[in-house]
Design a protein around this motif. Structure first.
Motif, PDB file in Angstrom:
ATOM      1  N   THR A 197      12.951   4.544   2.215  1.00 52.42           N
ATOM      2  CA  THR A 197      12.574   4.657   0.801  1.00 52.42           C
ATOM      3  C   THR A 197      11.080   4.895   0.637  1.00 52.42           C
ATOM      4  O   THR A 197      10.648   5.413  -0.384  1.00 52.42           O
ATOM      5  CB  THR A 197      12.943   3.401  -0.011  1.00 52.42           C
ATOM      6  N   GLN A 198      10.309   4.517   1.651  1.00 55.16           N
ATOM      7  CA  GLN A 198       8.862   4.709   1.573  1.00 55.16           C
ATOM      8  C   GLN A 198       8.394   5.867   2.438  1.00 55.16           C
ATOM      9  O   GLN A 198       7.205   6.048   2.653  1.00 55.16           O
ATOM     10  CB  GLN A 198       8.152   3.411   1.949  1.00 55.16           C
ATOM     11  N   THR A 220       5.153   4.184  -7.016  1.00 55.81           N
ATOM     12  CA  THR A 220       6.374   3.542  -7.506  1.00 55.81           C
ATOM     13  C   THR A 220       6.127   2.072  -7.784  1.00 55.81           C
ATOM     14  O   THR A 220       5.266   1.432  -7.186  1.00 55.81           O
ATOM     15  CB  THR A 220       7.521   3.688  -6.485  1.00 55.81           C
ATOM     16  N   THR A 221       6.914   1.546  -8.689  1.00 59.24           N
ATOM     17  CA  THR A 221       6.828   0.134  -9.043  1.00 59.24           C
ATOM     18  C   THR A 221       7.767  -0.674  -8.156  1.00 59.24           C
ATOM     19  O   THR A 221       8.609  -0.111  -7.446  1.00 59.24           O
ATOM     20  CB  THR A 221       7.240  -0.068 -10.510  1.00 59.24           C
ATOM     21  N   ASP A 265       0.829  -1.204   0.000  1.00 60.05           N
ATOM     22  CA  ASP A 265       0.000   0.000   0.000  1.00 60.05           C
ATOM     23  C   ASP A 265       0.863   1.254   0.000  1.00 60.05           C
ATOM     24  O   ASP A 265       0.581   2.215  -0.729  1.00 60.05           O
ATOM     25  CB  ASP A 265      -0.907   0.052   1.229  1.00 60.05           C
ATOM     26  N   THR A 266       1.896   1.276   0.824  1.00 60.90           N
ATOM     27  CA  THR A 266       2.736   2.472   0.905  1.00 60.90           C
ATOM     28  C   THR A 266       3.468   2.702  -0.409  1.00 60.90           C
ATOM     29  O   THR A 266       3.579   3.843  -0.856  1.00 60.90           O
ATOM     30  CB  THR A 266       3.743   2.398   2.076  1.00 60.90           C
ATOM     31  N   ARG A 268      16.046  -7.496   7.426  1.00 64.86           N
ATOM     32  CA  ARG A 268      17.406  -7.015   7.252  1.00 64.86           C
ATOM     33  C   ARG A 268      17.339  -5.671   6.529  1.00 64.86           C
ATOM     34  O   ARG A 268      16.643  -5.535   5.534  1.00 64.86           O
ATOM     35  CB  ARG A 268      18.183  -8.030   6.420  1.00 64.86           C
ATOM     36  N   PHE A 269      18.004  -4.685   7.041  1.00 64.47           N
ATOM     37  CA  PHE A 269      18.014  -3.333   6.468  1.00 64.47           C
ATOM     38  C   PHE A 269      16.632  -2.692   6.466  1.00 64.47           C
ATOM     39  O   PHE A 269      16.280  -1.938   5.568  1.00 64.47           O
ATOM     40  CB  PHE A 269      18.598  -3.319   5.052  1.00 64.47           C
ATOM     41  N   ALA A 270      15.841  -2.997   7.465  1.00 61.87           N
ATOM     42  CA  ALA A 270      14.478  -2.467   7.546  1.00 61.87           C
ATOM     43  C   ALA A 270      14.474  -0.945   7.532  1.00 61.87           C
ATOM     44  O   ALA A 270      13.594  -0.334   6.931  1.00 61.87           O
ATOM     45  CB  ALA A 270      13.772  -2.996   8.787  1.00 61.87           C
TER      46      ALA A 270
END
Length: 156
Positions: free
Chosen positions: A116-117, A81-82, A74-75, A108-110
């Motif tokens: 990014t969102q 964005t794709t 959803d975000t 990992r890398f949350a």
């Protein structure tokens, strides 16, 4: 469960007094795309949903179902964005984005994924868990259906 609310999008279009043909032409998409999105047979890709929302004069979030918790998909969809674009942003290949969005992978890398969102780690983790819960629910429903089929449809 579909993310896009086709009936809601149709209602917004009718409220705005825009024909299907005019919406398609102004949004730069095919008439077929608008029709199948409105009747729920197809969920439009984020760029198409953004174009439709722009023509309707509403935020893309107005085209979403509201009866379930926000998921990572959803975000991403709200950002327009794709999966490929998200993959580039977090330095993974596109096929690695879906498992994270489904809650099957990705802790990992949350913090990178969250950034990014446009989320902090807490809402990102909640969206990740919501996606995992939806997948678990879907698997349980499928298992019940298979069980009913193998027993001839009887619950007894």
């Amino acid at each position: 469960m579909a993310l896009h609310d086709g009936a809601g999008a149709r209602a917004l279009r009718l409220q705005a007094g825009i024909s299907v043909e005019d919406l398609a032409a102004t949004a730069g998409v095919s008439l077929h795309t608008v029709r199948v999105a409105e009747n729920g047979r197809h969920e439009p890709r984020p760029p198409v949903a953004n174009a439709i929302a722009r023509v309707l004069g509403v935020p893309v979030s107005e085209l979403l179902h509201r009866e379930r918790p926000l998921t990572l998909r959803d975000t991403r969809w709200r950002l327009g964005t794709t999966r490929a674009q998200t993959g580039v942003r977090v330095s993974v290949v596109r096929r690695q984005v879906s498992p994270v969005e489904r809650g099957a992978a990705g802790m990992r890398f949350a913090s990178t994924w969250a950034a990014t969102q446009g989320l902090t780690l807490t809402p990102w983790s909640s969206a990740h868990e919501a996606a995992r819960d939806l997948v678990r629910h879907g698997v349980a429903v499928q298992a019940r259906r298979r069980g009913k089929q193998s027993t001839g449809g009887s619950d007894a």
